[in-house]
Design an enzyme around this catalytic site. Structure first.
Site, PDB file in Angstrom:
ATOM      1  N   ASP A 131      -1.189  -5.050  -1.231  1.00  0.00           N
ATOM      2  CA  ASP A 131       0.131  -5.661  -1.055  1.00  0.00           C
ATOM      3  C   ASP A 131       0.727  -6.041  -2.411  1.00  0.00           C
ATOM      4  OD1 ASP A 131       0.213  -5.438   1.677  1.00  0.00           O
ATOM      5  OD2 ASP A 131      -0.406  -7.496   2.085  1.00  0.00           O
TER       6      ASP A 131
ATOM      7  N   GLU B 128      -0.316   1.589   0.667  1.00  0.00           N
ATOM      8  CA  GLU B 128      -1.413   2.558   0.816  1.00  0.00           C
ATOM      9  C   GLU B 128      -1.782   3.180  -0.529  1.00  0.00           C
ATOM     10  OE1 GLU B 128      -3.108   2.862   3.497  1.00  0.00           O
ATOM     11  OE2 GLU B 128      -1.786   1.530   4.633  1.00  0.00           O
TER      12      GLU B 128
END
Length: 433
Positions: A371, A290
């Protein structure tokens, strides 16, 4: 077929035919995915990470949701077609105008009539969608172990939603109409600025005033998890001010987390289900992902994209707002501003579907990049295990159809994400050497 064969004008045909085209297209995609959900054998690429019982449970959950979506979709499409063909929106407007007159307002009180019109549509939507919501929550979600709501809580939520819609919606709609009527030919600029201000306002007040109406939000307790998250934030210079925990388990067994705040005033909110289902290292890895969105300015990119989209939308609306046939095609004998915008959105269906797909592709790209950011922070192993665990606990789709997932999934399928994480990990380790 009878509905489609009856022509009422260019705008009517455009709205009706495009709605049916995209309904049939998405039904075809849903059918492809439904076929995949019938498969009993685990795909070779997930055999090592997904236990047999979890795969079968996820397939069953997906089949139930897919079957329900078929039924809901065809009913909704037929309802929309009937609303178009039998000029239901025009009839509701006439009822609203009569109601305004009964309340002592003149027939020219467009804002009052618009608010009554909006209220009737909202009430109709609430009533007709209730059976679907109840079945989804208390049958499908209950059957698969996710529902935690009581009927009383569900009813309370509906009442709160209606109240908040009126509290915020009425003044905003009134201002929206006023700005368009006042703005002249350049109204699209003013109304775009207005919408942007409203968006920023809602981002600010939602977690502080609206979210607590539905969930209990508490500061995250001191401990190992809080210290680990604060250390993660510090490592990337994220200006974290507050950490909260929300009782998501009050309604559902699904898990989530989100961040909000402007400039140097950032906050992170964790669902209690995420904390319960994941290890500390996995929660930190997921938050590393995030934070990747923040560090790589993904939120700003998507905000800029949406603002250009909204500005173009209002500009195009300005080109048809005074076209009488837009209104008469749907049975209106007047040209109310709010109605014009509603009808404009109907005819814009093809453009909006294309824009939605472009947005999906952009978000998917951002997910891969986030990611990779988490991997470069050294969290590859726990990000991988965390994503697998979240997929298993939430019974996510583990056997997606390629075309279906490409069109619908803003978050890439699990296998694609794990492959990308493995590639990013190799690159990260090579750099370290």
């Amino acid at each position: 077929i009878i509905f489609i064969a009856l022509r009422m004008g260019f705008y009517f045909d455009l709205a009706l035919y495009s709605s049916w085209f995209f309904y049939l297209w998405e039904t075809y995609l849903d059918y492809r995915q439904h076929v995949k959900l019938q498969e009993k054998k685990r795909p070779a690429e997930i055999v090592d990470i997904v236990p047999e019982d979890k795969f079968q449970a996820a397939q069953a959950y997906g089949r139930d949701k897919s079957t329900f979506a078929f039924i809901k979709g065809v009913i909704s499409q037929l309802e929309n077609t009937a609303f178009f063909r039998f000029t239901v929106y025009a009839s509701i407007w006439k009822v609203s105008a009569q109601a305004a007159t009964n309340f002592g307002y003149s027939a020219d009180s467009e804002i009052i009539i618009s608010l009554i019109f909006l209220t009737l549509l909202q009430l109709y939507s609430t009533v007709t969608s209730a059976p679907f919501s109840l079945y989804s929550t208390f049958v499908i979600e209950e059957k698969h172990g996710f529902n935690k709501q009581t009927l009383k809580l569900w009813i309370t939520d509906q009442i709160k939603t209606l109240a908040l819609s009126a509290l915020f919606g009425f003044p905003l709609v009134a201002l929206f109409i006023t700005i368009i009527q006042w703005g002249g030919e350049n109204f699209y600029i003013y109304v775009w600025v207005f919408f942007f201000a409203v968006q920023m306002l809602m981002v600010t007040i939602y977690p502080v005033f609206i979210q607590p109406c539905f969930n209990k939000v508490d500061p995250l307790e001191d401990g190992e998890l809080k210290s680990a998250i604060e250390k993660l934030a510090e490592s990337v210079d994220y200006p974290l001010k507050k950490l909260y925990q929300i009782d998501g388990s009050k309604r559902s067994g699904h898990s989530n987390a989100y961040m909000y705040g402007f400039c140097k005033n950032k906050r992170i909110v964790l669902f209690d289900t995420l904390i319960q289902q994941s290890s500390i290292e996995e929660v930190v890895a997921v938050l590393g992902h995030e934070l990747g969105h923040w560090a790589m300015s993904h939120t700003i990119q998507m905000l800029a994209f949406s603002q250009v989209h909204i500005l173009c939308l209002f500009y195009l609306f300005g080109k048809v707002i005074h076209d009488k046939s837009l209104y008469t095609d749907f049975g209106f004998d007047t040209m109310p501003t709010l109605v014009g915008f509603l009808l404009f959105n109907f005819i814009l269906t093809p453009v909006e579907n294309v824009m939605s797909f472009i947005s999906t592709l952009m978000v998917r790209r951002n997910e891969f990049q986030a990611d990779e950011f988490a991997v470069n922070l050294g969290h590859a192993q726990h990000l991988r295990s965390g994503l697998i665990k979240l997929q298993l606990e939430n019974l996510g789709n583990m056997n997606p159809d390629k075309l279906y997932s490409t069109y619908h999934y803003s978050h890439p399928p699990l296998v694609e994400r794990l492959d990308a994480i493995a590639t990013a990990k190799l690159a990260y380790e090579a750099k370290k050497k």
